[in-house]
Motif scaffolding. Sequence first.
Motif, PDB file in Angstrom:
ATOM      1  N   ALA A   1       0.836  -1.189   0.000  1.00  0.00           N
ATOM      2  CA  ALA A   1       0.000   0.000   0.000  1.00  0.00           C
ATOM      3  C   ALA A   1       0.873   1.242   0.000  1.00  0.00           C
ATOM      4  O   ALA A   1       2.003   1.236   0.486  1.00  0.00           O
ATOM      5  CB  ALA A   1      -0.912   0.000   1.226  1.00  0.00           C
ATOM      6  N   SER A   2       0.329   2.307  -0.546  1.00  0.00           N
ATOM      7  CA  SER A   2       0.967   3.615  -0.459  1.00  0.00           C
ATOM      8  C   SER A   2      -0.121   4.623  -0.158  1.00  0.00           C
ATOM      9  O   SER A   2      -1.202   4.567  -0.756  1.00  0.00           O
ATOM     10  CB  SER A   2       1.685   3.963  -1.767  1.00  0.00           C
ATOM     11  N   ALA A   3       0.156   5.523   0.787  1.00  0.00           N
ATOM     12  CA  ALA A   3      -0.854   6.503   1.169  1.00  0.00           C
ATOM     13  C   ALA A   3      -0.183   7.820   1.529  1.00  0.00           C
ATOM     14  O   ALA A   3       0.847   7.842   2.209  1.00  0.00           O
ATOM     15  CB  ALA A   3      -1.678   5.995   2.351  1.00  0.00           C
ATOM     16  N   SER A   4      -0.773   8.905   1.085  1.00  0.00           N
ATOM     17  CA  SER A   4      -0.177  10.215   1.333  1.00  0.00           C
ATOM     18  C   SER A   4      -0.352  10.663   2.771  1.00  0.00           C
ATOM     19  O   SER A   4       0.310  11.600   3.216  1.00  0.00           O
ATOM     20  CB  SER A   4      -0.787  11.251   0.384  1.00  0.00           C
ATOM     21  N   ASN A   5      -1.233   9.997   3.546  1.00  0.00           N
ATOM     22  CA  ASN A   5      -1.434  10.384   4.937  1.00  0.00           C
ATOM     23  C   ASN A   5      -0.401   9.771   5.866  1.00  0.00           C
ATOM     24  O   ASN A   5      -0.314  10.141   7.033  1.00  0.00           O
ATOM     25  CB  ASN A   5      -2.837   9.965   5.392  1.00  0.00           C
ATOM     26  N   ARG A   6       0.380   8.822   5.374  1.00  0.00           N
ATOM     27  CA  ARG A   6       1.318   8.106   6.247  1.00  0.00           C
ATOM     28  C   ARG A   6       2.418   9.025   6.780  1.00  0.00           C
ATOM     29  O   ARG A   6       2.796   8.972   7.929  1.00  0.00           O
ATOM     30  CB  ARG A   6       1.944   6.938   5.484  1.00  0.00           C
TER      31      ARG A   6
END
Length: 290
Positions: free
Chosen positions: A206-211
């Motif tokens: 997964a990739s998420a900008s909130n991480r």
Amino acid sequence: MPHPGWSSFNFEGIGTRWEISTPAQLAPALSKELLDTVEAYDRTWSRFRADSLVYGLSHSPGSITLPGHAAALQELYSALYRLSQGAMTPLIGSSLERLGYDAAYSLSPLGMPQAPARWEDVLEWTGTAMTGKEPLVLDIGAAGKGQLVDLLGGILHEAGHSDFLVDGSGDMLHSGSNPVTVALEHPYNPKQAIGTVELDNAALCASASNRRAWDDGLHHVLDGTTGKPIHTTVATWTMAASALVADGLATALFMMEPAPLEEEFDFSWLRVSSAGAATFSAGFEGRLFT
């Protein structure tokens, strides 16, 4: 989640939390080998530690010889750099540092976003041989954690463990006869899930900008052609045979449409836009909550 009754080996490495689940507890020697592998990977690639192999290239031009696993990483990055027309690049470290995501985690921007130099102009990387023609800040975080997941899975297989789940904070590799159901984290609320997917002898990344987000609208997923954070997509999930490929493609889906990637890679995907719309491939056999 791992199966009830399985044993879990938990530790910190490369700045994140790891959990390796197996039916039986790992032998101490095997646990040490896994930890040593994580440390060696960090000591090779980390832009955050002054004793890493790539750190020297950030201060002066030069050449280094990388471990054998670098060849697969270079092959993936080369393909994704080409397909994304330079948006996904291992040279993104300088742009991240400029925005404050530096070794000190200052999270204080030094100026306006700035694109890194073009790969073909400043970096020669063939297999395990790397030469920087000028000081370069390498960052292989878009695919590196996935590759480390694969490396740990390989060690478990060699030690005779055919059933396991390697979980590097959401980048997972499953092996065995008992699939696991994985919750897909809500991009705006880590305590909620937007759905589930079954993981069966494959990798899920997964990739998420909130991480890793800070300041006003800054986060760690940058466009290598501009140095700016990408705001059109907020989260992606990909499933593939290897975590290296799944991890790299999860980042690439922030930067480009899936079709060109599907022509060269065998994977399935789910993408959530900043408007909240979810799109997914036919092969992504998950369940999305309404």
